[in-house]
Write a protein that holds these residues in place. Structure first.
Motif, PDB file in Angstrom:
ATOM      1  N   VAL A  56       0.871  -1.179   0.000  1.00  0.00           N
ATOM      2  CA  VAL A  56       0.000   0.000   0.000  1.00  0.00           C
ATOM      3  C   VAL A  56       0.906   1.227   0.000  1.00  0.00           C
ATOM      4  N   THR A  57       0.671   2.157  -0.937  1.00  0.00           N
ATOM      5  CA  THR A  57       1.566   3.308  -1.052  1.00  0.00           C
ATOM      6  C   THR A  57       0.880   4.461  -1.794  1.00  0.00           C
ATOM      7  N   SER A  58       1.690   5.406  -2.227  1.00  0.00           N
ATOM      8  CA  SER A  58       1.212   6.548  -3.002  1.00  0.00           C
ATOM      9  C   SER A  58       1.863   6.533  -4.379  1.00  0.00           C
ATOM     10  N   GLN A  59       1.095   6.918  -5.383  1.00  0.00           N
ATOM     11  CA  GLN A  59       1.644   7.002  -6.738  1.00  0.00           C
ATOM     12  C   GLN A  59       2.767   8.026  -6.835  1.00  0.00           C
ATOM     13  N   LYS A  60       2.826   8.943  -5.874  1.00  0.00           N
ATOM     14  CA  LYS A  60       3.873   9.975  -5.882  1.00  0.00           C
ATOM     15  C   LYS A  60       5.190   9.491  -5.265  1.00  0.00           C
ATOM     16  N   SER A  61       5.190   8.291  -4.669  1.00  0.00           N
ATOM     17  CA  SER A  61       6.401   7.799  -4.006  1.00  0.00           C
ATOM     18  C   SER A  61       7.473   7.448  -5.031  1.00  0.00           C
ATOM     19  N   ASN A  62       8.720   7.516  -4.584  1.00  0.00           N
ATOM     20  CA  ASN A  62       9.829   7.158  -5.471  1.00  0.00           C
ATOM     21  C   ASN A  62       9.736   5.703  -5.917  1.00  0.00           C
ATOM     22  N   LYS A  63       9.285   4.815  -5.023  1.00  0.00           N
ATOM     23  CA  LYS A  63       9.216   3.410  -5.409  1.00  0.00           C
ATOM     24  C   LYS A  63       8.275   3.206  -6.589  1.00  0.00           C
ATOM     25  N   VAL A  64       7.140   3.898  -6.599  1.00  0.00           N
ATOM     26  CA  VAL A  64       6.204   3.767  -7.714  1.00  0.00           C
ATOM     27  C   VAL A  64       6.808   4.345  -8.986  1.00  0.00           C
ATOM     28  N   LYS A  65       7.459   5.486  -8.886  1.00  0.00           N
ATOM     29  CA  LYS A  65       8.094   6.089 -10.062  1.00  0.00           C
ATOM     30  C   LYS A  65       9.166   5.158 -10.629  1.00  0.00           C
ATOM     31  N   GLU A  66       9.945   4.543  -9.750  1.00  0.00           N
ATOM     32  CA  GLU A  66      10.995   3.622 -10.198  1.00  0.00           C
ATOM     33  C   GLU A  66      10.399   2.367 -10.824  1.00  0.00           C
ATOM     34  N   ILE A  67       9.318   1.855 -10.243  1.00  0.00           N
ATOM     35  CA  ILE A  67       8.652   0.672 -10.787  1.00  0.00           C
ATOM     36  C   ILE A  67       8.082   0.967 -12.172  1.00  0.00           C
ATOM     37  N   GLU A  68       7.579   2.175 -12.379  1.00  0.00           N
ATOM     38  CA  GLU A  68       7.046   2.545 -13.699  1.00  0.00           C
ATOM     39  C   GLU A  68       8.131   2.492 -14.771  1.00  0.00           C
ATOM     40  N   HIS A  69       9.376   2.797 -14.399  1.00  0.00           N
ATOM     41  CA  HIS A  69      10.482   2.761 -15.359  1.00  0.00           C
ATOM     42  C   HIS A  69      11.112   1.383 -15.485  1.00  0.00           C
ATOM     43  N   ASN A  70      11.109   0.635 -14.388  1.00  0.00           N
ATOM     44  CA  ASN A  70      11.679  -0.713 -14.395  1.00  0.00           C
ATOM     45  C   ASN A  70      10.901  -1.558 -13.385  1.00  0.00           C
ATOM     46  N   PRO A  71      10.008  -2.411 -13.857  1.00  0.00           N
ATOM     47  CA  PRO A  71       9.143  -3.159 -12.946  1.00  0.00           C
ATOM     48  C   PRO A  71       9.800  -4.351 -12.243  1.00  0.00           C
ATOM     49  N   VAL A  72      11.044  -4.670 -12.579  1.00  0.00           N
ATOM     50  CA  VAL A  72      11.720  -5.794 -11.937  1.00  0.00           C
ATOM     51  C   VAL A  72      12.183  -5.350 -10.543  1.00  0.00           C
ATOM     52  N   VAL A  73      11.713  -6.058  -9.516  1.00  0.00           N
ATOM     53  CA  VAL A  73      12.039  -5.708  -8.138  1.00  0.00           C
ATOM     54  C   VAL A  73      12.506  -6.942  -7.377  1.00  0.00           C
ATOM     55  N   SER A  74      13.097  -6.695  -6.219  1.00  0.00           N
ATOM     56  CA  SER A  74      13.477  -7.762  -5.293  1.00  0.00           C
ATOM     57  C   SER A  74      12.940  -7.429  -3.915  1.00  0.00           C
ATOM     58  N   LEU A  75      12.614  -8.485  -3.180  1.00  0.00           N
ATOM     59  CA  LEU A  75      12.215  -8.388  -1.774  1.00  0.00           C
ATOM     60  C   LEU A  75      13.159  -9.281  -0.988  1.00  0.00           C
ATOM     61  N   SER A  76      13.635  -8.795   0.168  1.00  0.00           N
ATOM     62  CA  SER A  76      14.593  -9.587   0.936  1.00  0.00           C
ATOM     63  C   SER A  76      14.513  -9.274   2.412  1.00  0.00           C
TER      64      SER A  76
END
Length: 156
Positions: free
Chosen positions: A48-68
């Protein structure tokens, strides 16, 4: 039950609750990591987050993520699935409100048009429980099961 099906059951046990992970994204090949609350449901983690967050902006440019966290690690494809009140999000919204009950409404304003859910569809994962490790390929629906001992000394 095969190792993949067993692994999915273990995922439910471990992560179908409020669980904090380090989320890694990238911006023009520069990695960014932050701790976030997640909830696992049916092959995906939700945030749960905001579309204005950096994580959302980064995901829009590169959707590959890691969780650890604690030798648990996952990779996947993240996407913004929109506002909680969208018709398609109502079922997961009920689950997220329940699992994040202690803070959901204190930290989120559903009247804010920028509030959104991020769904991370899993590609790969490594996790363990009760001396058994699981290396899972979610795309191929396969898993390896092996003895696993967490022998890292944690210093807090």
């Amino acid at each position: 039950m095969n190792a993949y099906e067993e692994g999915l059951g273990v995922l439910e046990t471990l992560f179908a609750r409020d669980y904090q992970f380090a989320l890694a994204t990238s911006n023009n090949t520069i990695p960014a990591v932050r701790f976030i609350d997640t909830f696992y449901d049916n092959g995906a983690f939700y945030i749960v987050t905001s579309q204005k967050s950096n994580k959302v902006k980064e995901i829009e440019h590169n959707p590959v993520v890691s969780l650890s966290k604690d030798l648990y690690r996952f990779t996947g494809i993240a996407r913004n699935i929109g506002h909680p009140l969208l018709k398609g999000n109502l079922k997961i919204r009920e689950k997220l409100i329940k699992v994040f009950e202690l803070w959901y409404f204190a930290h989120n304003n559903e009247n804010d048009e920028n509030m959104c859910y991020i769904k991370v569809d899993l590609s790969q994962g490594l996790f363990y429980k009760d001396g058994t490790g699981y290396k899972v390929n979610f795309e191929n629906k396969t898993a390896e099961k092996f003895p696993f001992i967490f022998d890292i000394v944690k210093i807090d």
